[in-house]
Write a protein that holds these residues in place. Structure first.
Motif, mmCIF file in Angstrom:
data_model
loop_
_atom_site.group_PDB
_atom_site.id
_atom_site.type_symbol
_atom_site.label_atom_id
_atom_site.label_comp_id
_atom_site.label_asym_id
_atom_site.label_seq_id
_atom_site.Cartn_x
_atom_site.Cartn_y
_atom_site.Cartn_z
ATOM 1 N N ARG A 1 0.832 -1.207 0.000
ATOM 2 C CA ARG A 1 0.000 0.000 0.000
ATOM 3 C C ARG A 1 0.867 1.257 0.000
ATOM 4 N NH1 ARG A 1 -5.032 -0.789 4.043
ATOM 5 N NH2 ARG A 1 -5.828 0.904 2.728
ATOM 6 N N THR A 2 1.853 1.265 -0.900
ATOM 7 C CA THR A 2 2.739 2.415 -1.038
ATOM 8 C C THR A 2 2.847 2.805 -2.507
ATOM 9 O OG1 THR A 2 4.697 0.985 -1.202
ATOM 10 C CG2 THR A 2 4.121 1.823 0.990
ATOM 11 N N LEU A 3 3.162 4.060 -2.709
ATOM 12 C CA LEU A 3 3.406 4.581 -4.047
ATOM 13 C C LEU A 3 4.898 4.834 -4.188
ATOM 14 C CD1 LEU A 3 1.790 5.616 -6.613
ATOM 15 C CD2 LEU A 3 2.200 7.906 -5.702
ATOM 16 N N GLU A 4 5.490 4.270 -5.232
ATOM 17 C CA GLU A 4 6.920 4.442 -5.479
ATOM 18 C C GLU A 4 7.123 5.429 -6.617
ATOM 19 O OE1 GLU A 4 10.817 1.801 -6.958
ATOM 20 O OE2 GLU A 4 8.866 0.843 -6.627
ATOM 21 N N VAL A 5 7.966 6.413 -6.380
ATOM 22 C CA VAL A 5 8.297 7.423 -7.388
ATOM 23 C C VAL A 5 9.799 7.400 -7.606
ATOM 24 C CG1 VAL A 5 8.245 9.875 -7.979
ATOM 25 C CG2 VAL A 5 6.341 8.869 -6.712
ATOM 26 N N ARG A 6 10.187 7.373 -8.871
ATOM 27 C CA ARG A 6 11.617 7.300 -9.208
ATOM 28 C C ARG A 6 12.063 8.604 -9.868
ATOM 29 N NH1 ARG A 6 13.419 2.827 -13.528
ATOM 30 N NH2 ARG A 6 12.132 4.203 -14.826
ATOM 31 N N ILE A 7 13.203 9.133 -9.384
ATOM 32 C CA ILE A 7 13.768 10.361 -9.939
ATOM 33 C C ILE A 7 15.224 10.091 -10.325
ATOM 34 C CG2 ILE A 7 14.219 12.809 -9.564
ATOM 35 C CD1 ILE A 7 12.251 12.765 -7.270
ATOM 36 N N PRO A 8 15.620 10.385 -11.555
ATOM 37 C CA PRO A 8 17.032 10.215 -11.920
ATOM 38 C C PRO A 8 17.897 11.256 -11.222
ATOM 39 C CG PRO A 8 15.802 11.197 -13.735
ATOM 40 C CD PRO A 8 14.791 10.821 -12.695
ATOM 41 N N LEU A 9 19.065 10.840 -10.776
ATOM 42 C CA LEU A 9 19.955 11.764 -10.075
ATOM 43 C C LEU A 9 20.407 12.912 -10.968
ATOM 44 C CD1 LEU A 9 22.221 9.548 -7.799
ATOM 45 C CD2 LEU A 9 21.028 11.615 -7.110
ATOM 46 N N GLU B 1 0.070 5.141 1.387
ATOM 47 C CA GLU B 1 -1.096 5.287 0.517
ATOM 48 C C GLU B 1 -1.886 6.563 0.798
ATOM 49 O OE1 GLU B 1 -5.299 3.084 0.609
ATOM 50 O OE2 GLU B 1 -3.685 1.781 -0.084
ATOM 51 N N ASP B 2 -2.148 6.873 2.060
ATOM 52 C CA ASP B 2 -2.991 8.024 2.359
ATOM 53 C C ASP B 2 -2.306 9.350 2.025
ATOM 54 O OD1 ASP B 2 -1.175 7.580 4.348
ATOM 55 O OD2 ASP B 2 -2.622 7.449 5.978
ATOM 56 N N ILE B 3 -0.998 9.423 2.250
ATOM 57 C CA ILE B 3 -0.280 10.638 1.880
ATOM 58 C C ILE B 3 -0.179 10.750 0.359
ATOM 59 C CG2 ILE B 3 1.988 11.766 1.919
ATOM 60 C CD1 ILE B 3 2.254 11.050 4.796
ATOM 61 N N ALA B 4 -0.007 9.614 -0.323
ATOM 62 C CA ALA B 4 0.033 9.615 -1.784
ATOM 63 C C ALA B 4 -1.284 10.127 -2.361
ATOM 64 C CB ALA B 4 0.327 8.213 -2.305
ATOM 65 N N ARG B 5 -2.386 9.791 -1.707
ATOM 66 C CA ARG B 5 -3.683 10.282 -2.181
ATOM 67 C C ARG B 5 -3.758 11.807 -2.125
ATOM 68 N NH1 ARG B 5 -6.028 5.528 0.349
ATOM 69 N NH2 ARG B 5 -7.012 4.263 -1.259
ATOM 70 N N LEU B 6 -3.197 12.396 -1.064
ATOM 71 C CA LEU B 6 -3.221 13.854 -0.957
ATOM 72 C C LEU B 6 -2.416 14.514 -2.072
ATOM 73 C CD1 LEU B 6 -2.918 14.764 2.830
ATOM 74 C CD2 LEU B 6 -4.916 14.865 1.359
ATOM 75 N N LEU B 7 -1.347 13.856 -2.510
ATOM 76 C CA LEU B 7 -0.490 14.433 -3.541
ATOM 77 C C LEU B 7 -1.196 14.561 -4.879
ATOM 78 C CD1 LEU B 7 2.866 12.590 -2.747
ATOM 79 C CD2 LEU B 7 2.303 14.967 -2.272
ATOM 80 N N VAL B 8 -2.251 13.740 -5.111
ATOM 81 C CA VAL B 8 -2.927 13.750 -6.412
ATOM 82 C C VAL B 8 -4.389 14.168 -6.296
ATOM 83 C CG1 VAL B 8 -1.394 11.978 -7.350
ATOM 84 C CG2 VAL B 8 -3.537 11.286 -6.258
#
Length: 311
Positions: free
Chosen positions: A75-83, A152-159
């Motif tokens: 129940r997590t959202l993974e976000v990838r950012i290139p260095l 999950e709940d914080i990810a929901r706020l982001l979108v």
């Protein structure tokens, strides 16, 4: 939630937050479109159907987005950012990694349901993200990524479009030299629709984390204490307000910002040298003729007061 966190942000951390928002932008755009459609259909008086703006009916991510993955079991959202989105200088990677790792230390106020109390607890904080990890791309030489995991709940706020959004430019945040410029820029973006932002001077100091809230005997981390505190207003004006104003005006010339500002001070009486309020006058980079004339008139008044000479 993020912008109001009274935390000693680093510029790299604010840059990462804006990058995360940009990566999630396809999901956010779709949700905004759907939210607007619901508002038009049901109006402001009727209750809208409840929508999970993060997950669809099959409990999967509502919209596929590059560099975003929904981990169902955790129940997590993974976000990838290139260095290399932060810098092209590889010797700076370790500094970038250290700053991003501290994202897990950023406290955000977030309501949480308690089974023991049988109510939602609001007087407390949670970390912005669950974890930060790193990975070297095996298919591309010298390519490295930062992987950030959100609950999950914080990810929901982001979108979630119900809480409103500000039009932040990545180029503006990335070109700020002062952390205060980035923080003030983010705030004037929030208040740009009204063309003004008035805030009590003590509240502005707290918002920018100029004053340490640490009390004698407190065990709070020293991470929140700024070494270059500015105790007197004339120092605050010179090192914070004037620097932020001038940096954004320079970016206007370079076409790397969408908003800039001037400011006025409101004093409680003629005897006080410390203002009660700071009033930000907010301008767009392509302002109307009326706004441009008002800005030029204000600038002329400032120069006349300061030098006695009309420009």
């Amino acid at each position: 939630m993020i912008l109001d966190a009274k935390y000693n942000y680093r510029l790299t951390q604010l840059s990462a937050i804006v990058k995360i928002t940009n990566i999630l932008q396809p999901i956010i755009n779709q949700n905004i479109d759907e939210y607007v459609t619901l508002c038009r259909r049901f109006g402001n008086k009727e209750e809208h159907p409840k929508i999970d703006y993060l997950l669809g009916e099959e409990r999967n991510l509502r919209l596929h987005a590059e560099d975003v993955y929904w981990k169902i079991n955790e129940r997590t959202l993974e976000v990838r950012i290139p260095l290399d989105a932060f810098t092209n200088i590889r010797s700076h990677y370790s500094r970038i990694r250290a700053a991003i790792s501290d994202l897990i230390r950023i406290p955000v106020k977030f309501p949480t349901w308690s089974e023991l109390a049988k109510e939602t607890l609001t007087d407390g904080c949670r970390p912005l993200c669950q974890g930060v990890f790193y990975n070297n791309d095996k298919s591309q030489k010298n390519k490295s990524y930062i992987h950030i995991f959100f609950d999950e709940d914080i990810a929901r706020l982001l979108v979630n479009p119900c809480y409103g959004y500000s039009r932040l430019l990545q180029a503006t945040v990335d070109n700020c030299r002062s952390i205060y410029t980035a923080r003030i820029y983010m705030q004037i973006c929030r208040h740009a629709d009204g063309k003004k932002w008035a805030i009590p001077y003590p509240d502005l100091r707290l918002l920018l984390n100029v004053d340490s809230p640490k009390k004698k005997g407190s065990t709070e981390s020293k991470q929140r204490i700024r070494a270059n505190s500015v105790p007197r207003y004339h120092e605050f004006r010179r090192r914070v307000l004037d620097v932020a104003r001038d940096e954004l005006l320079l970016m206007v010339q370079n076409n790397t910002t969408n908003y800039y500002f001037t400011y006025t001070e409101e004093f409680p009486s003629n005897r006080h040298s410390t203002p009660s309020h700071i009033i930000f006058n907010i301008y767009e980079t392509h302002p109307s003729k009326k706004d441009l004339d008002a800005y030029e008139n204000h600038l002329s008044q400032i120069m006349y007061i300061g030098t006695g000479i009309r420009p």
